[in-house]
Write an enzyme that holds these catalytic residues in place. Structure first.
Site, PDB file in Angstrom:
ATOM      1  N   ARG A  94      41.274  10.662 -15.492  1.00 20.14           N
ATOM      2  CA  ARG A  94      40.454   9.761 -16.101  1.00 20.14           C
ATOM      3  C   ARG A  94      41.541   9.325 -17.527  1.00 20.14           C
ATOM      4  O   ARG A  94      41.781  10.148 -18.297  1.00 20.14           O
ATOM      5  CB  ARG A  94      39.293  10.432 -16.868  1.00 20.14           C
ATOM      6  CG  ARG A  94      38.450   9.515 -17.881  1.00 20.14           C
ATOM      7  CD  ARG A  94      37.319  10.084 -18.111  1.00 20.14           C
ATOM      8  NE  ARG A  94      37.298  10.810 -19.157  1.00 20.14           N
ATOM      9  CZ  ARG A  94      36.209  11.459 -19.515  1.00 20.14           C
ATOM     10  NH1 ARG A  94      35.107  11.601 -19.027  1.00 20.14           N
ATOM     11  NH2 ARG A  94      36.509  12.591 -20.577  1.00 20.14           N
ATOM     12  N   SER A 118      28.232   9.823 -12.820  1.00 15.51           N
ATOM     13  CA  SER A 118      27.758  10.444 -14.116  1.00 15.51           C
ATOM     14  C   SER A 118      26.299   9.953 -14.060  1.00 15.51           C
ATOM     15  O   SER A 118      25.879   8.883 -14.068  1.00 15.51           O
ATOM     16  CB  SER A 118      28.471  10.069 -15.101  1.00 15.51           C
ATOM     17  OG  SER A 118      29.801  10.901 -14.883  1.00 15.51           O
ATOM     18  N   LYS A 139      34.243  12.403 -25.240  1.00 14.99           N
ATOM     19  CA  LYS A 139      33.684  11.235 -24.523  1.00 14.99           C
ATOM     20  C   LYS A 139      32.527  10.936 -25.408  1.00 14.99           C
ATOM     21  O   LYS A 139      31.606  11.630 -25.512  1.00 14.99           O
ATOM     22  CB  LYS A 139      33.243  11.581 -23.273  1.00 14.99           C
ATOM     23  CG  LYS A 139      33.013  10.371 -22.251  1.00 14.99           C
ATOM     24  CD  LYS A 139      32.815  10.623 -20.737  1.00 14.99           C
ATOM     25  CE  LYS A 139      32.967   9.459 -19.910  1.00 14.99           C
ATOM     26  NZ  LYS A 139      31.924   8.480 -20.235  1.00 14.99           N
TER      27      LYS A 139
END
Lengths: 224, 224
Positions: free
Chosen positions: A43, A111, A140
């Site tokens: 990511r 997610s 995040k």
């Protein structure tokens, strides 16, 4: 993506170049896998596609065949790198489109940030769901409120899909996440920012295996 | 991408939602096409993939069949939207990889910022090159120094690939860019920020067609 890889969500590493600090991310991933990481998700929101591609190729080369490489968001990079799959968020490409473009053999995860999203996801061609965030996390910040362990338990009751708990997971709460119904835990800083990523992964893996053993002896079974 | 579309670079619109201001980008594109835009490139660096996808689908629906839709950078969105092709920068996926993933029918363009990149691009499976930036521009700040008209002339001498001039192009300099060897001009703010995008496109198109007529009568031929 010639074969669909076995997906062991036990210890799921999400990379973060910034948390790796002075160290090369490739080196951190290599150590983490040595320590027991079972899935790697790349990511990298701030890398340009060219650098992401080059990094992905290097990481793919070092992963053993039983550790799938997933790419966050960018289906094009998953294709270009020849990754095993893709991890999508609610603001990424729709799952159905991704499945159509990647085919049945790709691992696709999604997610979910609340029970509505989880209910909707049950109809989607996904291989697993990430319960995000289980605990609040500084790595995040664009997510909804934390599920908490009660939320995770509620999620577990609603679906048979494999669930990985992400967000604020560390050595102190990983066992609780499994006991609340997660099939595995995803970590970012607990490994990427650790002074010794291999040792951090090894400790987490040990905690996971021990928690499973305890659950088995108590016959805590959440699946099915 | 069932057929490779004819590529008329004459008036190439690159979108910018911010410059569209209060107006919907879809509406600006529709008007611009009515005014004579011959190619549309969707460049939206700050949209999440989901929104980019939804915007792309809407724009694709409104484009007439002779106006190809190209997507900037995100090959996955080009596939998902069913666009006609992809525009790549030097920091995006390598052209060879994109060609492999998109196949021979996709239009693939590449921005080149200097003569070295142009020389290298001659070996690549691209359909056109964007000479970027021809003039300095505030709408894209991550580019190298401007080519200028002399640079564009030098580029024209080095390749037979179709060239589109981008960067600071407006009604005052579009003809000069064509006379210096460009096959077309790409504009962002000259249309997206215009009070009347249709009229702006029409004026630019008129300038382009008149310049071509003048060049023909003077037998200025740069190609081949």
């Amino acid at each position: 993506m010639k074969d669909k890889k076995q997906l062991d969500l036990s210890l799921y590493l999400v990379t973060d170049r910034k948390l790796a600090g002075q160290r090369e991310l490739v080196e951190v991933v290599q150590k983490a896998v040595k320590g027991g990481v079972s899935v790697v998700q790349l990511r990298e929101k701030e890398l340009c596609a060219r650098e992401f591609y080059e990094l992905g190729i290097r990481i793919k080369e070092l992963l053993p065949p039983d550790v799938p490489l997933l790419i966050d968001d960018r289906l094009d990079l998953a294709l270009a790198i020849g990754a095993d799959g893709l991890h999508l968020g609610q603001r990424d490409l729709p799952v159905e489109i991704a499945r159509k473009l990647l085919g049945p053999l790709a691992i696709i995860g999604l997610s979910v940030e609340n029970l509505n999203q989880l209910q909707a996801a049950k109809q989607l061609p996904v291989d697993y769901l990430a319960i995000s965030p289980v605990f609040s996390t500084p790595t995040k910040t664009d997510t909804g409120p934390a599920w908490g362990l009660d939320g995770l338990r509620a999620a577990r009751k609603l679906t048979d899909l494999p669930l990985v708990a992400i967000g604020g997971i560390n050595e102190r709460n990983a066992a609780a996440a499994l006991e609340a119904g997660a099939d595995g835990v995803a970590v970012v800083s607990a490994i990427c920012a650790a002074p010794d990523p291999e040792e951090a992964a090894r400790q987490l893996k040990k905690i996971i295996l021990e928690a499973r053993k305890r659950m088995k002896s108590k016959q805590i079974v959440y699946k099915g």
